[in-house]
Enzyme design. Structure first.
Site, PDB file in Angstrom:
ATOM      1  CE  LYS A   1      -2.252   1.824   3.655  1.00  0.00           C
ATOM      2  NZ  LYS A   1      -2.183   3.298   3.587  1.00  0.00           N
TER       3      LYS A   1
ATOM      4  CG  ASP B   1      -4.855   4.451   1.555  1.00  0.00           C
ATOM      5  OD1 ASP B   1      -6.006   4.799   1.243  1.00  0.00           O
ATOM      6  OD2 ASP B   1      -4.472   4.324   2.731  1.00  0.00           O
TER       7      ASP B   1
ATOM      8  CE  LYS C   1      -6.989   6.873   4.383  1.00  0.00           C
ATOM      9  NZ  LYS C   1      -5.667   6.287   4.176  1.00  0.00           N
TER      10      LYS C   1
ATOM     11  CG  ASP D   1     -11.750  17.896  -5.474  1.00  0.00           C
ATOM     12  OD1 ASP D   1     -12.667  18.731  -5.636  1.00  0.00           O
ATOM     13  OD2 ASP D   1     -10.546  18.200  -5.469  1.00  0.00           O
TER      14      ASP D   1
ATOM     15  CB  THR E   1      -9.099   2.076  11.802  1.00  0.00           C
ATOM     16  OG1 THR E   1      -7.999   2.400  10.950  1.00  0.00           O
ATOM     17  CG2 THR E   1      -9.969   1.059  11.119  1.00  0.00           C
TER      18      THR E   1
ATOM     19  NE  ARG F   1       1.718   3.002  12.846  1.00  0.00           N
ATOM     20  CZ  ARG F   1       0.855   3.829  13.429  1.00  0.00           C
ATOM     21  NH1 ARG F   1       1.304   4.803  14.181  1.00  0.00           N
ATOM     22  NH2 ARG F   1      -0.449   3.676  13.227  1.00  0.00           N
TER      23      ARG F   1
HETATM   24  O1  C5P Z   1       0.888   1.341  10.921  1.00  0.00           O
HETATM   25  P1  C5P Z   1      -0.549   0.883  10.788  1.00  0.00           P
HETATM   26  O2  C5P Z   1      -0.686  -0.624  10.748  1.00  0.00           O
HETATM   27  O3  C5P Z   1      -1.462   1.537  11.789  1.00  0.00           O
HETATM   28  O4  C5P Z   1      -0.958   1.405   9.333  1.00  0.00           O
HETATM   29  C1  C5P Z   1      -2.262   1.361   8.829  1.00  0.00           C
HETATM   30  C2  C5P Z   1      -2.291   1.954   7.457  1.00  0.00           C
HETATM   31  O5  C5P Z   1      -3.627   1.904   6.979  1.00  0.00           O
HETATM   32  C3  C5P Z   1      -1.841   3.413   7.376  1.00  0.00           C
HETATM   33  O6  C5P Z   1      -1.116   3.558   6.160  1.00  0.00           O
HETATM   34  C4  C5P Z   1      -3.124   4.200   7.317  1.00  0.00           C
HETATM   35  O7  C5P Z   1      -2.989   5.364   6.535  1.00  0.00           O
HETATM   36  C5  C5P Z   1      -4.061   3.216   6.631  1.00  0.00           C
HETATM   37  N1  C5P Z   1      -5.498   3.379   6.916  1.00  0.00           N
HETATM   38  C6  C5P Z   1      -6.024   3.312   8.179  1.00  0.00           C
HETATM   39  N2  C5P Z   1      -7.385   3.483   8.376  1.00  0.00           N
HETATM   40  C7  C5P Z   1      -8.187   3.689   7.342  1.00  0.00           C
HETATM   41  C8  C5P Z   1      -7.665   3.744   6.047  1.00  0.00           C
HETATM   42  C9  C5P Z   1      -6.297   3.564   5.873  1.00  0.00           C
HETATM   43  O8  C5P Z   1      -5.298   3.088   9.146  1.00  0.00           O
HETATM   44  N3  C5P Z   1      -9.488   3.793   7.520  1.00  0.00           N
END
Ligand code: C5P
Length: 232
Positions: free
Chosen positions: A32, A59, A61, A64, A119, A211
């Site tokens: 991603k 991603d 997002k 617009d 989330t 992460r």
């Molecule tokens: O590091 P972590 O596992 O929290 O990363 C989650 C990834 O998913 C990040 O790149 C974040 O931008 C993305 N994301 C998210 N919640 C969403 C959509 C995308 O955490 N609703």
């Protein structure tokens, strides 16, 4: 495309991203690419990732007016991406415009996925900051239904909501679920989280893991652990 683990490559530049991906010798993880890396590395990086054999979820997002989204989706549909994201809160008209734009002359298109409720938000922050007073799962289901009616391929939601989304929108409607943790003491800014095994039981189609893999001592081992727990 079946069930898969998508690694969120949240790196500041191409060099760091490639250093990370070079750790993977045999595997070609689905990656991603978010705003940070895309804005620094540019569209040519997508071509490079494709050449290296990765599937790509871009991603950005998008959010617009429909005309701008249609035009932008057209550009993305020719940019080597397998999946890209837009905000469901941009309305049905905006999502329909994204699908129109994303559909190439041969009728094919990348998977277009709607962001429901980030989330990192919970009931309290949704009420206090964006003045939405409905229960969070009702909001997610409303956005998912709207995305389905707009002919999108699925939604990004928490794994906590995946089962219900499938119940409301059907099994083929994809659930892409970030907020995945092995260690619940280490949630960071995520609020609605699940483990890979719980996400599997909940019926998620794709888990997005950032992460916990990118900052692990052994990212490849952690990726394999996720794949084993989620895909089996
Ligand atoms: O590091 P972590 O596992 O929290 O990363 C989650 C990834 O998913 C990040 O790149 C974040 O931008 C993305 N994301 C998210 N919640 C969403 C959509 C995308 O955490 N609703």
């Amino acid at each position: 495309m079946g069930k898969d683990v998508i690694i969120a490559c949240d790196f500041p530049n191409k060099i760091e991203a490639l250093n990370f991906l070079d750790l993977f010798i045999k595997e070609k993880p689905f990656v991603k690419i978010g705003m940070e890396l895309f804005y620094s590395a540019g569209p040519s990086f997508l071509k490079e990732l494709k050449r290296r054999g990765h599937k790509i979820f871009l991603d950005l997002k998008l959010y617009d007016i429909p005309n701008t989204i249609r035009r932008c989706s057209r550009v993305l549909s020719y940019q080597y991406v397998d999946m890209f994201s837009i905000h469901a809160s941009g309305t049905k008209a905006m999502m329909q415009a994204a699908m129109e734009g994303a559909t190439r002359e041969d009728g094919k298109h990348p998977l277009v996925i709607a962001i429901t409720q980030l989330t990192s938000t919970d009931q309290q922050s949704m009420e206090s900051d964006i003045l939405i007073h409905e229960p969070i799962d009702k909001v997610v289901m409303h956005y998912a239904t709207l995305a389905k009616k707009s002919k999108l391929n699925g939604v990004v939601c928490s794994a906590l909501e995946a089962q219900k989304v499938h119940k409301v929108c059907g099994k083929k409607f994809l659930t892409v679920t970030p907020g995945i943790r092995f260690d619940m003491k280490n949630k960071g800014d995520q609020k609605r989280v699940m483990t890979p095994a719980q996400a599997k039981r909940a019926g998620s189609d794709y888990i997005v893991v950032g992460r916990p893999i990118t900052q692990a001592k052994d990212p490849v081992a952690m990726y394999k652990k996720c794949v084993k727990a989620f895909v089996g």
